[in-house]
Motif scaffolding. Structure first.
Motif, short mmCIF file in Angstrom:
data_model
loop_
_atom_site.label_atom_id
_atom_site.label_comp_id
_atom_site.label_asym_id
_atom_site.label_seq_id
_atom_site.Cartn_x
_atom_site.Cartn_y
_atom_site.Cartn_z
N LEU A 84 0.84 -1.20 0.00
CA LEU A 84 0.00 0.00 0.00
C LEU A 84 0.88 1.25 0.00
N GLY A 85 0.36 2.31 -0.56
CA GLY A 85 1.07 3.58 -0.55
C GLY A 85 0.20 4.68 -1.12
N VAL A 86 0.57 5.91 -0.84
CA VAL A 86 -0.21 7.06 -1.33
C VAL A 86 0.75 8.12 -1.84
N ASP A 87 0.41 8.72 -2.98
CA ASP A 87 1.16 9.85 -3.52
C ASP A 87 0.19 10.95 -3.91
N GLY A 88 0.67 11.94 -4.64
CA GLY A 88 -0.18 13.07 -5.00
C GLY A 88 -1.31 12.73 -5.93
N ILE A 89 -1.24 11.58 -6.60
CA ILE A 89 -2.32 11.15 -7.50
C ILE A 89 -3.45 10.52 -6.71
N SER A 90 -3.11 9.66 -5.77
CA SER A 90 -4.14 8.90 -5.06
C SER A 90 -4.70 9.62 -3.83
N LEU A 91 -3.93 10.54 -3.23
CA LEU A 91 -4.40 11.19 -2.00
C LEU A 91 -5.72 11.93 -2.19
N PRO A 92 -5.90 12.76 -3.24
CA PRO A 92 -7.20 13.44 -3.39
C PRO A 92 -8.36 12.48 -3.55
N LEU A 503 -0.45 18.91 -5.89
CA LEU A 503 -0.27 17.52 -5.50
C LEU A 503 -0.03 16.61 -6.70
N THR A 504 -0.86 16.79 -7.73
CA THR A 504 -0.84 15.82 -8.83
C THR A 504 0.32 16.04 -9.80
N ASP A 505 0.70 17.30 -10.06
CA ASP A 505 1.66 17.55 -11.14
C ASP A 505 3.01 16.87 -10.93
N PRO A 506 3.68 16.99 -9.76
CA PRO A 506 4.96 16.28 -9.61
C PRO A 506 4.82 14.77 -9.77
N ALA A 507 3.71 14.21 -9.24
CA ALA A 507 3.50 12.77 -9.36
C ALA A 507 3.26 12.36 -10.80
N VAL A 508 2.52 13.17 -11.56
CA VAL A 508 2.26 12.87 -12.97
C VAL A 508 3.55 12.97 -13.77
#
Length: 517
Positions: A84-92, A503-508
């Motif tokens: 399991l894990g969370v980043d800027g894509i999944s957190l929202p 949140l999303t841009d660095p992860a994308v």
């Protein structure tokens, strides 16, 4: 923080098991039914609080890094891990899921679902929440498939047992479509795992398809894409959605539109784009073509339902609008650019907020008038919500203009960025083709505005209330509590899009670069 995410995913399952147990005598309140509904509010509230703690503790300076990770061996023979894990894509999406589930539980406490066995209703709602949260948190392909499938059974029963007219046929159609798509998707996931030697999504994304031949990627993207497209839903695999929404209870429609549809588009971003980029590049023009076809088709279907004499159901109209809105999400993903994918992720969250609010409002209108038929609502002097229930009418107009993409509200940014991404697609994609898709998508925004404004005019406007007519109640306290967070977040995301894009841009960027950044 290490085990907080695991607790968030597993918590609703424990709550579901507890919901089926007899309530202690001191907690029963007026009735056992009330006690179990209060239990649902408590559990979903605790999960929402834990998710907010996770978001507060998230390292916003490094949103591309997986955080709050858990990695435990589960099936050694297949190297399947509880990862399991969370980043800027999944957190929202985790926060959105926890919020909508809590608001649905709160709504159900004050307005219990029509039907038997509230224990079963609460347990199914919690299982649904757990499966959805797991889908956005797992980092193993096998676990992703299991979580993806977990939500089908509770949603089937929520529709089949607590839905309206035609509920059993709609629930059966929903399950058949999604199960058939999932079988094909499983073959694609297994193909990737076997050929690459791992099911770990982080390792596969970092490899960026270098360990998979072009032919394997093409086959995998085709198989996985079909399963994800059914859940999204992409035209022409959408026909289960209007029936399911029309028959579902209010909270079922809110969760179906608000979070379940996001599972399909999330799979495209998390699995297909980084793991099989060459295969995605092959199918991207076709995906974009289906996306803009869905945008126009959904809008035309809504216009047909909104016209006088069509006997259009308002819930069915909002369901068809989702086909169009998710078309913008798919168009952004098909562009394979950071701008387009960020727009898709933003539109995902915006659609969950706005369409969730719309289904709450349509459910309220149906409760007050006994119907969601547009001709009935607009007949005689009309529903005339501005005059009869001004707060309800204002909220419905607000949600409609947010859905049509009014600048300053959440619906605007996702669609605009998706169109910008399609205007200048990734290298290797045909720019003339994507310019055509951009033009068609832009035309679809005009159609969207047309049908939503027609709905507002027919439902909110009308003649004065005849003398002696029984007044209808305006927004109640519990409705205000359930809807206010969605209104506030719609405005916040519209005025301050950096909340999500930061949140999303660095992860994308990292995902599209194969984890090399």
């Amino acid at each position: 923080m290490q085990f907080l995410l695991a607790s968030i995913v597993a918590g609703p399952l424990l709550g579901a098991a507890a919901a089926l147990l007899p309530a202690p005598p001191g907690l029963k309140g007026k009735s056992p039914d009330q006690a179990v509904l209060r239990h649902g509010v408590t559990v979903t509230g605790a999960i929402l609080l834990a998710t907010l703690v996770l978001a507060a503790g998230f390292d916003h300076d490094h949103p591309s890094r997986m955080q709050a990770t858990t990695d435990i061996s589960w099936i050694r023979a297949l190297d399947v891990r509880i990862h399991l894990g969370v980043d800027g894509i999944s957190l929202p999406l985790l926060v959105l899921t926890a919020l909508l589930c809590f608001l649905c539980a709160l709504h159900s406490y004050f307005k219990p679902p029509a039907g038997p066995a509230p224990k079963a209703f609460v347990a199914l709602l919690l299982v649904l929440e757990s499966g959805t949260l797991a889908t956005f948190a797992v980092l193993d392909l096998v676990l992703f498939f299991l979580a993806f499938e977990t939500v089908l059974i509770p949603m089937y029963f929520l529709i089949a047992r607590w839905g309206g007219e035609g509920r059993r046929a709609a629930a059966t159609k929903f399950v058949l479509y999604t199960l058939l798509g999932s079988v094909v998707m499983l073959l694609g996931l297994l193909l990737i795992g076997v050929k690459s030697g791992t099911f770990d999504m982080v390792a596969l994304a970092t490899d960026n398809g270098r360990g998979l031949t072009a032919s394997v990627q093409v086959i995998a993207v085709l198989a996985i894409g079909i399963g994800l497209a059914v859940k999204t839903p992409m035209w022409p695999l959408h026909s289960w959605l209007p029936d399911a929404h029309t028959a579902a209870p209010t909270v079922g429609s809110v969760l179906l539109a608000g979070v379940l549809l996001k599972m399909g588009t999330y799979g495209f971003v998390r699995i297909v784009l980084p793991i099989a980029p060459d295969g995605m590049r092959t199918f991207a023009p076709y995906l974009a073509a289906f996306a803009v076809a869905g945008i126009v088709y959904g809008s035309l279907a809504c216009l047909a339902l909104a016209r006088p004499g069509a006997k259009g159901d308002l819930k069915r109209l909002i369901a068809y609008s989702s086909v169009g809105h998710m078309g913008f999400v798919l168009l952004g993903i098909a562009s394979m650019t950071p701008t387009g994918v960020n727009g898709a992720l933003f539109a995902n969250v915006a659609h969950g907020l706005v369409t969730g609010l719309l289904f709450f409002l349509v459910g309220a209108v149906k409760d007050r008038y006994g119907t969601a038929d547009l001709d009935t609502l607009a007949g005689a002097t009309g529903a005339a919500l501005y005059g009869r229930a001004p707060r309800l009418g204002a909220l419905l107009a607000f949600a409609a203009v947010a859905s049509l993409g009014l600048p300053g509200l959440a619906g605007f940014w996702g669609e605009m960025l998706a169109l910008f991404g399609a205007f200048d697609p990734a290298e290797g994609l045909s720019r003339p083709a994507f310019l055509t898709f951009t033009a068609i998508g832009a035309f679809g925004t005009l159609l969207t505005a047309a049908y939503l404004l027609i709905v507002v005019r027919r439902v909110c406007m009308g003649g004065p209330r005849p003398a002696g007519e029984t007044p209808i109640p305006d927004v109640q306290g519990y409705e205000f509590a359930a809807w206010t967070p969605l209104v506030a977040l719609t405005v916040l995301a519209g005025l301050w899009p950096a909340v999500l894009l930061g949140l999303t841009d660095p992860a994308v960027q990292k995902l599209l670069a194969g984890g090399t950044q």
